[in-house]
Design a protein around this motif. Structure first.
Motif, short mmCIF file in Angstrom:
data_model
loop_
_atom_site.label_atom_id
_atom_site.label_comp_id
_atom_site.label_asym_id
_atom_site.label_seq_id
_atom_site.Cartn_x
_atom_site.Cartn_y
_atom_site.Cartn_z
N UNK A 1 0.84 -1.21 0.00
CA UNK A 1 0.00 0.00 0.00
C UNK A 1 0.87 1.25 0.00
N UNK A 2 0.21 2.40 -0.22
CA UNK A 2 0.86 3.72 -0.11
C UNK A 2 2.14 3.80 -0.94
N UNK A 3 1.99 3.45 -2.21
CA UNK A 3 3.09 3.62 -3.15
C UNK A 3 2.71 4.70 -4.16
N UNK A 4 3.65 5.56 -4.47
CA UNK A 4 3.44 6.56 -5.51
C UNK A 4 3.90 6.00 -6.84
N UNK A 5 3.00 5.96 -7.80
CA UNK A 5 3.36 5.58 -9.17
C UNK A 5 3.76 6.84 -9.92
N UNK A 6 5.01 6.87 -10.41
CA UNK A 6 5.50 8.00 -11.18
C UNK A 6 5.72 7.56 -12.62
N UNK A 7 5.10 8.24 -13.57
CA UNK A 7 5.27 7.96 -14.98
C UNK A 7 5.86 9.20 -15.64
N UNK B 1 2.12 11.34 -14.98
CA UNK B 1 1.23 11.21 -13.82
C UNK B 1 2.04 10.88 -12.58
N UNK B 2 1.48 11.25 -11.44
CA UNK B 2 1.92 10.78 -10.13
C UNK B 2 0.66 10.44 -9.35
N UNK B 3 0.53 9.19 -8.96
CA UNK B 3 -0.71 8.77 -8.33
C UNK B 3 -0.41 7.68 -7.32
N UNK B 4 -1.12 7.69 -6.18
CA UNK B 4 -0.95 6.63 -5.20
C UNK B 4 -1.64 5.35 -5.68
N UNK B 5 -0.95 4.21 -5.48
CA UNK B 5 -1.49 2.92 -5.91
C UNK B 5 -1.23 1.89 -4.83
N UNK B 6 -1.88 0.75 -4.96
CA UNK B 6 -1.66 -0.40 -4.08
C UNK B 6 -1.83 -1.66 -4.90
N UNK B 7 -1.38 -2.78 -4.32
CA UNK B 7 -1.50 -4.05 -5.02
C UNK B 7 -1.50 -5.18 -3.99
N UNK B 8 -2.37 -6.17 -4.22
CA UNK B 8 -2.48 -7.30 -3.31
C UNK B 8 -1.38 -8.32 -3.53
N UNK B 9 -1.28 -9.30 -2.61
CA UNK B 9 -0.25 -10.33 -2.73
C UNK B 9 -0.49 -11.25 -3.92
N UNK B 10 0.61 -11.73 -4.52
CA UNK B 10 0.60 -12.66 -5.65
C UNK B 10 -0.48 -12.30 -6.67
N UNK B 11 -0.42 -11.07 -7.15
CA UNK B 11 -1.47 -10.60 -8.06
C UNK B 11 -0.90 -9.58 -9.03
N UNK B 12 -1.71 -9.23 -10.02
CA UNK B 12 -1.39 -8.13 -10.93
C UNK B 12 -2.47 -7.06 -10.79
N UNK B 13 -2.11 -5.85 -11.15
CA UNK B 13 -3.05 -4.74 -11.03
C UNK B 13 -2.81 -3.76 -12.17
N UNK B 14 -3.84 -3.52 -12.97
CA UNK B 14 -3.77 -2.52 -14.02
C UNK B 14 -4.10 -1.15 -13.43
N UNK C 1 7.81 2.94 -8.76
CA UNK C 1 6.98 2.85 -7.56
C UNK C 1 7.83 3.36 -6.40
N UNK C 2 7.32 4.36 -5.70
CA UNK C 2 8.10 5.03 -4.66
C UNK C 2 7.31 5.00 -3.35
N UNK C 3 7.99 4.62 -2.28
CA UNK C 3 7.38 4.64 -0.96
C UNK C 3 7.82 5.88 -0.20
N UNK C 4 7.28 6.03 1.00
CA UNK C 4 7.57 7.20 1.82
C UNK C 4 9.06 7.37 2.00
N UNK C 5 9.50 8.64 2.01
CA UNK C 5 10.91 8.94 2.17
C UNK C 5 11.70 8.81 0.89
N UNK C 6 11.02 8.62 -0.23
CA UNK C 6 11.71 8.53 -1.52
C UNK C 6 12.27 7.16 -1.84
N UNK C 7 11.90 6.14 -1.07
CA UNK C 7 12.40 4.79 -1.32
C UNK C 7 11.80 4.24 -2.61
N UNK C 8 12.65 3.98 -3.59
CA UNK C 8 12.21 3.43 -4.87
C UNK C 8 12.16 1.92 -4.75
N UNK C 9 10.96 1.34 -4.90
CA UNK C 9 10.81 -0.10 -4.76
C UNK C 9 10.71 -0.81 -6.11
#
Length: 873
Positions: free
Chosen positions: A695-701, A714-727, A750-758
């Motif tokens: 949860x609470x990931x910023x998608x930067x395109x 775009x910059x938008x907050x996104x989330x994704x469930x376990x073992x899944x895909x998300x459009x 995908x960026x988390x709080x504090x600028x952590x790029x995941x």
């Protein structure tokens, strides 16, 4: 010319299934061609017999390995040297029938002590003698069948002993006529089929005749522990990192009493300070299998495949202690507590895999063997398994035309969290699946290969016992693209595997409907070769694909290791135009895919452009399959991820363990939490191959043109469930407009709080005509580089791209020696990376050779970055 790890066995034995007091006979061997030896084995094995004019021998190793090391034949990996080596089909088997002799010190044991001589693999037949006595009752046959001899009665009182072994080649080496497995006759025996040649390798001229695996001496008491069997059961659905409910462990072992008296005692097994034991009485000269009471491990630390959790290994022990309290024998056995389940996914129509109750999307690579001449080492196995781990893969399939892999291989897979899919020794090519004019015999005849079905089954049973305790071993498979003959299949499926293992799923063959329902026809494999990127995203293939992919040419530094100077040329296209050495090394044409980057006659430039193709191909392959996981697919296995020979295809790193861009494209596309771009509909999609809800990931395109000007889409907050895909969203109209004339760079993060790029994914997209003309016009980037040792064995490389300039595109980082030659193998946590204007990235280089090489430098170059060498601080 370059630094690499040893290709031969060191002294490291691994104690996975062996008693504690043992050592390897790995040096000091001598050999002679059998036709020059005028005395028999009984006479030759007497320590006083003269060995005049005998030459040093490499054991473990093949006859050809010894000839290479003694400089009697050239290196078959280089150029067309292999053509200069006589082939056994033309010379006859006598040319490669050899005696091997080893003198060793071993005193007769005191009391009930016993001394054993073990051979872990001889190809294909042998007779063995010790101190004037024949040990083999009849000639041994079977490349995969271990041999053990109690040599206690024959040891010399002064401790001076000699073992003499005559090794016979496969009785049917086959005609290496260019077919898959040559004319197919190699499959009449029970041994590796690829040695007669395949579409990715030239024939091994001696068909790997020799004492190819370890020989060692073991000391025990009167009772020896053999073939322990450790089964772990993990009920329920587990999650890594949490306190665990108990796991069950079941243990059995075979005890052999070599004495002439009955012996009573206790068989005792200990894991995590928990013990199970049973009292046993063994009659004289008896062999008994003992099952211990089941035990539980409280709050176990579980073993998980890579990307899902820790690969914890317990060091367990198995002992036999006699009634007098004396330890007669002991084994130390690493154990990973895990349970592998499979089920049929009715939506995908394919097999679905779960570990510890959690479903796993299989991302795998096909493996032949570490070295075509069977020059194995624990260090090389470790490096290759680590490369697979670094690609974010979680499975290796051992292809059926090769061998049952060695315990050292499985130990490396245990360490790095790689499930193993082990084929047995069949292939559709040699064993009759297809009509093939290159084959000597018809399909019905080949369908009954090998000639000796009992030997095949005896070898199956023995190899199961050898490797069954490894947590990485996940599946058995009857053969590559074909089942064994009906009687062999029935015995394996209904008797041997249930009795000797009983915990792993058995696939009849590698692309059977029990693995993946073939709904589109064909062989159930592929596609092979370079594909348009859109194919991986938009064209549905087999729902658990056992073989897909193929390219893998290295860069210039890789090519010059095995191509003569006169053949270091850009490969031409068209029939009869390809350089003969490139053709000999099985090159697959790249040019139609390199041409969009601009034609060139410079091989270094061509090879660098090939890396762009490599990276894009395998990132797209992994992304395309991941984008449809649990809908179209439950798994994919790349054909293939490594080469045991200097072939120009199907490899993520070359024979010398130098990675190419295939490795890092795969690593990127297969990362556990990943953001990606669908080139068909422009959809930005996330894939999560972990068990965590993110949860609470910023998608930067963002996009960048060739001058480095960026546009934030775009910059938008996104989330994704376990073992899944998300459009998330489609950016196709904007991307198509921006890339229309010159192409465009696309950055997804995908960026988390504090600028952590995941997740950080960087694409280069062509113009509307499919050409990359913008890349040809990139301004030079002034990339600033530094390197420092941050701890023993680890170097941190910092790449800083100044603001207001172009993207520093596709940079290769290499650790080199004082002569600017790459140090191999070392490991990079990323490579072929691009650095945006005003940004800084770091790469870590690690490995044993980082420690050993004191005067190393770091080399950096890129598509628009000049080559530079950096001192390490």
């Amino acid at each position: 010319m370059y630094k690499t790890i040893s290709l031969f066995f060191g002294l490291l034995l691994g104690n996975h299934l062996f008693a504690q007091q043992q050592y390897e006979l790995s040096s000091g061997w001598k050999c002679s061609i059998a036709s020059a030896v005028k005395i028999n084995g009984e006479q030759l094995s007497v320590p006083s017999a003269a060995l005049t004019d005998w030459q040093p021998a490499t054991v473990p190793g093949t006859v050809l390995t010894t000839l290479i090391n003694n400089k009697q034949v050239p290196d078959p990996m280089f150029g067309m040297n292999n053509e200069k080596i006589p082939d056994i089909y033309h010379t006859g088997n006598a040319r490669y029938t050899y005696w091997f002799v080893k003198d060793f010190k071993e005193l007769p044991p005191a009391g009930d002590g016993q001394v054993w001589l073990h051979f872990r693999g001889v190809n294909e037949g042998c007779d063995i003698f010790l101190n004037g006595h024949r040990l083999t009752a009849a000639t041994h046959h079977g490349a995969y069948l271990r041999q053990s001899f109690n040599i206690t009665p024959w040891l010399k009182q002064n401790g001076d002993n000699r073992v003499a072994v005559i090794v016979y080649p496969p009785p049917f080496p086959g005609n290496p006529n260019g077919g898959q497995g040559g004319d197919g006759a190699i499959a009449k025996g029970v041994g590796p089929q690829y040695t007669a040649g395949w579409d990715w390798i030239q024939p091994m001229r001696d068909r790997n005749t020799g004492i190819w695996d370890k020989v060692f001496i073991e000391r025990t008491g009167a009772v020896r522990i053999k073939d322990p069997h450790i089964v772990t059961l993990v009920p329920g659905v587990r999650k890594p990192g949490l306190a665990q409910a108990p796991a069950d462990v079941k243990v059995s072992a075979t005890l052999e009493n070599s004495s002439s008296r009955s012996i009573s005692g206790t068989l005792k097994y200990t894991i995590d300070n928990t013990t199970a034991s049973a009292k046993v009485t063994l009659p004289a000269h008896a062999t008994v299998t003992v099952a211990l009471p089941g035990l539980q491990v409280k709050q176990p630390k579980l073993w998980w495949p890579h990307g899902y959790g820790e690969q914890y290994l317990y060091q367990s022990s198995l002992q036999f202690i006699d009634a007098a309290g004396k330890q007669q024998s002991a084994n130390t056995i690493p154990v990973g507590i895990r349970e592998i389940q499979t089920s049929w996914n009715p939506h995908t129509n394919s097999r679905e895999v779960a570990v510890n109750g959690q479903k796993i999307f299989i991302k795998g690579g096909n493996w032949i063997t570490s070295d075509a001449l069977f020059r194995f080492s624990a260090e090389r196995y470790d490096a290759e398994a680590r490369f697979h781990r670094d690609m974010n893969l979680n499975l290796i399939r051992i292809w059926g035309g090769s061998l049952t892999e060695r315990p050292e291989f499985f130990a490396a897979c245990d360490k790095y969290g790689l499930l193993v899919f082990q084929d047995f020794w069949m292939s559709g090519d040699c064993n009759g699946r297809w009509l093939d004019p290159m084959k000597k015999e018809d399909q019905w005849t080949r369908r009954q290969y090998p000639d000796d079905h009992n030997l095949f089954l005896e070898s199956v049973a023995d190899q199961i016992k050898m490797i069954r305790n490894h947590p990485s071993l996940a599946f058995w498979c009857g053969g590559n693209e074909i089942t064994p003959p009906a009687d062999i299949l029935a015995a394996m499926k209904d008797s041997l595997i249930p009795k000797l293992d009983g915990t792993r799923y058995f696939f009849d063959y590698s692309n059977s409907d029990s693995m993946s329902y073939n709904h589109i026809g064909g062989n159930g494999d592929g596609p092979y070769g370079i594909q348009p990127i859109s194919v991986f995203w938009g064209e549905r293939t087999f729902p658990f694909n056992s073989e897909v992919g193929s390219v893998g040419t290295g860069d210039y530094e890789s090519l010059q290791r095995f191509l003569p100077k006169e053949n270091l040329v850009v490969p031409a296209t068209g029939k009869g135009k390809l350089d003969p050495v490139w053709d000999y090394h099985k090159y697959i044409s790249y040019n139609q895919h390199i041409d969009p980057y601009g034609a060139t006659n410079d091989l270094r430039e061509w090879a660098n452009k090939a890396q762009l193709v490599n990276y894009d191909q395998y990132r797209a392959l992994m992304e395309g399959f991941s984008a449809h996981m649990w809908d179209w697919y439950t798994g994919v296995i790349i054909w293939k991820t490594q080469n045991p020979w200097t072939a120009l295809r199907g490899q993520m790193y070359d024979y010398y363990l130098d990675p190419n861009a295939c490795l890092y494209g795969t690593r990127k596309g297969a990362e556990p939490l990943h953001i990606m771009y669908n080139p068909l509909d422009g959809m930005v999609t996330g894939v999560n191959n972990t068990f965590n809800y993110e949860r609470d990931m910023m998608l930067e395109v963002r996009t960048f043109d060739r001058l480095g000007h960026d546009s934030v889409l775009t910059k938008v907050f996104v989330e994704i469930g376990p073992t899944s895909i998300q459009k998330y969203l489609s950016v196709k109209p904007m991307i198509d407009q921006l890339r229309k004339k010159e192409g465009i760079f696309l950055s997804l993060r995908l960026v988390k709080a504090g600028g952590q790029i995941v997740s950080d994914n960087f694409y280069w997209l062509p113009n509307e005509d499919g050409k990359y003309n913008g890349l040809a016009q990139l301004p030079v980037a002034g990339l600033q580089c530094s390197a420092k040792r941050i701890k023993p064995g680890v170097i941190s490389v910092t790449l800083k791209n100044p603001a207001d300039g172009a993207v520093a595109f596709f940079n290769r980082v290499s650790l080199v020696n004082a002569q600017h030659e790459r140090i191999l193998p070392v490991f990079y946590d990323d490579n072929y990376i691009s650095v945006l204007p005003g940004e800084t990235k770091t790469i870590e280089i690690s490995g044993e050779n980082v420690v050993k090489e004191g005067k190393a430098q770091v080399e950096v170059y890129g598509h628009n970055v000049q080559r530079q060498y950096i001192e390490i601080q």
